[in-house]
Design an enzyme around this catalytic site. Structure first.
Site, short mmCIF file in Angstrom:
data_model
loop_
_atom_site.label_atom_id
_atom_site.label_comp_id
_atom_site.label_asym_id
_atom_site.label_seq_id
_atom_site.Cartn_x
_atom_site.Cartn_y
_atom_site.Cartn_z
N HIS A 1 -3.39 6.06 4.60
CA HIS A 1 -1.78 6.30 4.32
C HIS A 1 -1.12 7.67 4.08
O HIS A 1 -1.40 8.11 3.11
CB HIS A 1 -1.09 5.02 3.69
CG HIS A 1 -1.04 4.53 3.83
ND1 HIS A 1 -2.06 3.28 5.58
CD2 HIS A 1 -0.45 2.55 3.53
CE1 HIS A 1 -1.75 2.33 5.77
NE2 HIS A 1 -0.89 1.58 4.50
N CYS B 1 0.86 -0.96 -0.29
CA CYS B 1 -0.13 -0.54 0.46
C CYS B 1 0.84 0.94 0.04
O CYS B 1 0.41 1.77 -0.25
CB CYS B 1 -0.87 0.17 0.97
SG CYS B 1 -0.71 -0.28 3.18
#
Ligand SMILES: NC(=O)c1ccc[n+]([C@@H]2O[C@H](COP(=O)([O-])OP(=O)(O)OC[C@H]3O[C@@H](n4cnc5c(N)ncnc54)[C@H](OP(=O)(O)O)[C@@H]3O)[C@@H](O)[C@H]2O)c1
Length: 340
Positions: free
Chosen positions: A243, A130
């Site tokens: 994130h 990710c």
């Protein structure tokens, strides 16, 4: 005519999001099946306005299915991906198992769509980590213009990157802080995650870096350019989804911050939000459920000759996993399977 699509890991964070995104993007599906472990047999998951009942991955026959989107972790992938691929079903895998295999392409469609034809060696395509996926989307257009030599990145990674259990641990520890009779000791994470930050994701390597940090180095090289040097510090933060990354870039050629903004504004997959005023940037809460990788705080780094710094935020369950996997499926449809 559309595709016969398998979603394995359909009860998980990434699996549920893959089902949502297949429906949202109207992926041409003729038939779809949701798979999970035996304990989830019959569990209901949503696919657009339909409800699917999960079947058992262990007894599923992949013969005649076109594409399998896997999000089940490396151990289970080792057993079931070769089974699916061997039955002629092309696997798009979210785990790290095949990412560094030279016979498996590692794809971020905005960056290296051309590598897709490499799928044929094993009938498997890997989806990146990710934190790498969003970073290479931001780096690619700058690399094309000014050739990136070195990247220094610090990540601020949400607990959903550690699966359902990671989210539960943050939720339960946060409640326990207000109700001290409950005690929720660390389990998924090495230390308390509520109201804390932890500079440790995945296992430690002999070099002193963590595997998550190593992944960002190895995957950036495989996807974008083997010559780029990357050093990463990966940190878990008490955020549920999204994130963030503070990225410092050194380029061969000088790139003015305003030109960098112009390039990023036009680049595929990127949304530039950069107002140089209070609130004129994106935070993780604002990127949840979005497709874009957001870039903010683009500025010159005057401590080196050709330096830029920027802030990059994305929904880790979307661009960091499920969206990228569905984009790969779309690419596979356009370039290889050509149905729909
Ligand atoms: N979360 C992220 O940001 C992210 C990003 C990139 C890649 N990934 C990768 O994607 C994968 C899934 O992550 P996640 O966050 O979705 O995890 P998760 O929320 O914990 O879900 C795991 C899923 O895998 C299934 N599963 C596990 N073992 C299985 C087995 N032996 N047989 C069948 N199904 C099995 C689970 O089914 P049951 O519910 O039946 O147990 C569940 O559906 C991992 O490899 C992860 O590294 C995650």
């Amino acid at each position: 005519m559309g595709y016969k699509v398998v979603v394995a890991g359909a009860t998980g964070n990434v699996g549920r999001e893959m089902l949502n995104i297949l429906a949202e993007r109207e992926f041409p599906v003729d038939e779809i099946v949701a798979l999970a472990s035996r304990k989830s047999l019959g569990t209901e998951v949503s696919f657009g306005d339909k409800t699917l009942k999960c079947k058992d991955l262990d007894t599923f026959d992949f013969t005649g299915w076109d594409i399998a989107l896997f999000a089940i972790g490396s151990d289970a992938t080792k057993i079931y991906a070769p089974k699916a691929a061997g039955a002629g079903c092309i696997v798009i895998d979210n785990s790290s198992l095949y990412r560094y295999d030279p016979d498996v392409p590692l794809i971020v469609p905005e960056v290296n769509a051309h590598a897709i034809m490499g799928y044929a060696k094993k009938n498997i395509i890997a989806n990146p980590n990710c934190s790498t996926a969003q970073m290479v989307v931001a780096l690619k257009p700058l690399h094309d213009r000014a050739t990136i030599k070195r990247v220094v990145v610090a990540t601020y990674q949400s607990v959903s990157g550690a699966g359902k259990e990671g989210m539960d641990e943050l939720w339960n520890q946060t409640k326990a802080i207000y109700n001290p009779t409950d005690n929720v000791p660390p389990s998924k994470f090495s230390k308390q995650i509520a109201f804390n930050v932890i500079p440790h994701i995945d296992v430690f390597l002999d070099s002193g870096e963590t595997k998550e940090e190593w992944k960002m180095v190895a995957e950036t090289k495989k996807i974008l350019d083997p010559k780029i040097k990357v050093t990463a510090t990966c940190v878990r933060v008490p955020v549920f989804v999204g994130h963030s990354e503070a990225i410092n870039i050194e380029t061969e050629e000088f790139l003015d911050w305003q030109e960098a903004q112009d390039i990023l504004r036009e680049a595929p997959g990127i949304m530039l939000v950069d107002k140089r005023e209070s609130g004129g940037y994106i935070t993780p809460i604002e990127c949840v459920g979005e497709f874009a990788t957001y870039v903010s705080r683009v500025r010159q780094d005057s401590t080196i000759e050709n330096g830029l710094s920027l802030w990059c935020v994305s929904d880790n369950l979307r661009k960091g996993a499920a969206l990228n996997a569905v984009q790969i499926a779309e690419l596979l449809g356009q370039k290889v399977l050509k149905k729909g």
